[in-house]
Design a protein around this motif. Structure first.
Motif, PDB file in Angstrom:
ATOM      1  N   SER A  38       0.837  -1.193   0.000  1.00 19.88           N
ATOM      2  CA  SER A  38       0.000   0.000   0.000  1.00 19.88           C
ATOM      3  C   SER A  38       0.872   1.243   0.000  1.00 19.88           C
ATOM      4  N   GLY A  39       0.981   1.882  -1.166  1.00 19.19           N
ATOM      5  CA  GLY A  39       1.814   3.060  -1.296  1.00 19.19           C
ATOM      6  C   GLY A  39       1.349   4.233  -0.466  1.00 19.19           C
ATOM      7  N   LEU A  40       0.039   4.395  -0.315  1.00 19.52           N
ATOM      8  CA  LEU A  40      -0.456   5.540   0.446  1.00 19.52           C
ATOM      9  C   LEU A  40      -0.163   5.400   1.940  1.00 19.52           C
ATOM     10  N   ILE A  41      -0.263   4.196   2.454  1.00 19.45           N
ATOM     11  CA  ILE A  41       0.086   3.995   3.861  1.00 19.45           C
ATOM     12  C   ILE A  41       1.594   4.161   4.037  1.00 19.45           C
ATOM     13  N   ALA A  42       2.367   3.644   3.086  1.00 21.40           N
ATOM     14  CA  ALA A  42       3.819   3.823   3.143  1.00 21.40           C
ATOM     15  C   ALA A  42       4.168   5.304   3.105  1.00 21.40           C
ATOM     16  N   ILE A  45       3.542   6.788   6.539  1.00 22.09           N
ATOM     17  CA  ILE A  45       4.571   6.381   7.500  1.00 22.09           C
ATOM     18  C   ILE A  45       5.857   7.161   7.257  1.00 22.09           C
ATOM     19  N   CYS A  46       6.284   7.240   6.000  1.00 23.36           N
ATOM     20  CA  CYS A  46       7.513   7.985   5.683  1.00 23.36           C
ATOM     21  C   CYS A  46       7.373   9.456   6.036  1.00 23.36           C
ATOM     22  N   GLY A  47       6.253  10.031   5.664  1.00 23.60           N
ATOM     23  CA  GLY A  47       6.027  11.449   5.935  1.00 23.60           C
ATOM     24  C   GLY A  47       5.993  11.769   7.416  1.00 23.60           C
ATOM     25  N   MET A  48       5.291  10.944   8.183  1.00 26.16           N
ATOM     26  CA  MET A  48       5.206  11.206   9.626  1.00 26.16           C
ATOM     27  C   MET A  48       6.543  10.963  10.309  1.00 26.16           C
ATOM     28  N   ARG A  49       7.264   9.955   9.897  1.00 27.81           N
ATOM     29  CA  ARG A  49       8.600   9.730  10.455  1.00 27.81           C
ATOM     30  C   ARG A  49       9.488  10.930  10.120  1.00 27.81           C
ATOM     31  N   GLY A  50       9.384  11.432   8.897  1.00 27.76           N
ATOM     32  CA  GLY A  50      10.134  12.621   8.511  1.00 27.76           C
ATOM     33  C   GLY A  50       9.802  13.816   9.376  1.00 27.76           C
ATOM     34  N   LEU A  51       8.515  14.003   9.691  1.00 24.49           N
ATOM     35  CA  LEU A  51       8.118  15.122  10.543  1.00 24.49           C
ATOM     36  C   LEU A  51       8.673  14.995  11.955  1.00 24.49           C
ATOM     37  N   ALA A  62      15.422  13.789   7.991  1.00 22.87           N
ATOM     38  CA  ALA A  62      14.045  14.049   7.583  1.00 22.87           C
ATOM     39  C   ALA A  62      13.876  14.083   6.069  1.00 22.87           C
ATOM     40  N   GLU A  63      14.801  14.733   5.387  1.00 27.09           N
ATOM     41  CA  GLU A  63      14.617  14.975   3.955  1.00 27.09           C
ATOM     42  C   GLU A  63      14.412  13.717   3.122  1.00 27.09           C
ATOM     43  N   PRO A  64      15.240  12.661   3.289  1.00 26.20           N
ATOM     44  CA  PRO A  64      15.004  11.477   2.441  1.00 26.20           C
ATOM     45  C   PRO A  64      13.650  10.826   2.701  1.00 26.20           C
ATOM     46  N   LEU A  65      13.173  10.907   3.935  1.00 26.47           N
ATOM     47  CA  LEU A  65      11.873  10.313   4.249  1.00 26.47           C
ATOM     48  C   LEU A  65      10.741  11.108   3.605  1.00 26.47           C
ATOM     49  N   VAL A  66      10.837  12.420   3.662  1.00 25.12           N
ATOM     50  CA  VAL A  66       9.814  13.256   3.036  1.00 25.12           C
ATOM     51  C   VAL A  66       9.854  13.075   1.514  1.00 25.12           C
ATOM     52  N   GLN A  67      11.056  12.986   0.945  1.00 27.85           N
ATOM     53  CA  GLN A  67      11.176  12.740  -0.497  1.00 27.85           C
ATOM     54  C   GLN A  67      10.559  11.390  -0.875  1.00 27.85           C
ATOM     55  N   GLU A  68      10.763  10.384  -0.028  1.00 31.53           N
ATOM     56  CA  GLU A  68      10.168   9.070  -0.292  1.00 31.53           C
ATOM     57  C   GLU A  68       8.647   9.141  -0.245  1.00 31.53           C
ATOM     58  N   ALA A  69       8.116   9.892   0.715  1.00 28.99           N
ATOM     59  CA  ALA A  69       6.666  10.068   0.800  1.00 28.99           C
ATOM     60  C   ALA A  69       6.127  10.737  -0.464  1.00 28.99           C
ATOM     61  N   ILE A  70       6.835  11.744  -0.944  1.00 27.71           N
ATOM     62  CA  ILE A  70       6.428  12.425  -2.176  1.00 27.71           C
ATOM     63  C   ILE A  70       6.434  11.444  -3.348  1.00 27.71           C
ATOM     64  N   SER A  71       7.442  10.592  -3.412  1.00 28.94           N
ATOM     65  CA  SER A  71       7.519   9.595  -4.495  1.00 28.94           C
ATOM     66  C   SER A  71       6.319   8.655  -4.478  1.00 28.94           C
ATOM     67  N   TYR A  72       5.944   8.201  -3.274  1.00 29.98           N
ATOM     68  CA  TYR A  72       4.768   7.326  -3.168  1.00 29.98           C
ATOM     69  C   TYR A  72       3.521   8.032  -3.676  1.00 29.98           C
ATOM     70  N   HIS A  73       3.371   9.303  -3.331  1.00 32.17           N
ATOM     71  CA  HIS A  73       2.201  10.068  -3.791  1.00 32.17           C
ATOM     72  C   HIS A  73       2.214  10.245  -5.314  1.00 32.17           C
ATOM     73  N   ARG A  74       3.370  10.507  -5.868  1.00 34.19           N
ATOM     74  CA  ARG A  74       3.472  10.650  -7.324  1.00 34.19           C
ATOM     75  C   ARG A  74       3.100   9.341  -8.022  1.00 34.19           C
ATOM     76  N   GLU A  75       3.600   8.215  -7.476  1.00 36.78           N
ATOM     77  CA  GLU A  75       3.273   6.913  -8.062  1.00 36.78           C
ATOM     78  C   GLU A  75       1.766   6.656  -8.032  1.00 36.78           C
ATOM     79  N   ALA A  76       1.116   7.158  -6.992  1.00 36.09           N
ATOM     80  CA  ALA A  76      -0.337   6.976  -6.863  1.00 36.09           C
ATOM     81  C   ALA A  76      -1.118   7.993  -7.696  1.00 36.09           C
ATOM     82  N   GLY A  77      -0.403   8.945  -8.320  1.00 35.25           N
ATOM     83  CA  GLY A  77      -1.067   9.943  -9.138  1.00 35.25           C
ATOM     84  C   GLY A  77      -1.702  11.062  -8.340  1.00 35.25           C
ATOM     85  N   LEU A  78      -1.199  11.280  -7.143  1.00 40.10           N
ATOM     86  CA  LEU A  78      -1.767  12.331  -6.293  1.00 40.10           C
ATOM     87  C   LEU A  78      -0.942  13.590  -6.333  1.00 40.10           C
TER      88      LEU A  78
END
Length: 78
Positions: A38-42, A45-51, A62-78
């Motif tokens: 589940s990319g959105l749950i991932a 998790i990445c975004g909140m850990r980054g925060l 923080a930065e790599p985790l937030v970047q990973e969260a952004i990647s998951y959102h992009r993959e989901a088309g959000l």
């Protein structure tokens, strides 16, 4: 789903200032997430850990985790 509950617990613990507890809950959520894909749950998790790290002033962690969260959102088309 236990994964989502663990992520929510991490968010709650972070809000209460329990940083070690928050990170432990996010670790549990991430471990349980493996295999479900589940990319959105991932992303959550990445975004909140980054925060958590942002709040601690640990920008380099923080930065790599937030970047990973952004990647998951992009993959989901959000």
């Amino acid at each position: 789903m236990i994964t989502r509950a663990a992520a929510n617990l991490g968010t709650l613990r972070h809000s209460l200032g329990d940083i070690p507890g928050a990170l432990a809950a996010f670790d549990e959520a991430e471990t349980r997430l493996k295999g479900f894909g589940s990319g959105l749950i991932a992303a959550k998790i990445c975004g909140m850990r980054g925060l958590v790290f942002v709040d601690q002033g640990e920008w380099a962690r923080a930065e790599p985790l937030v970047q990973e969260a952004i990647s998951y959102h992009r993959e989901a088309g959000l």
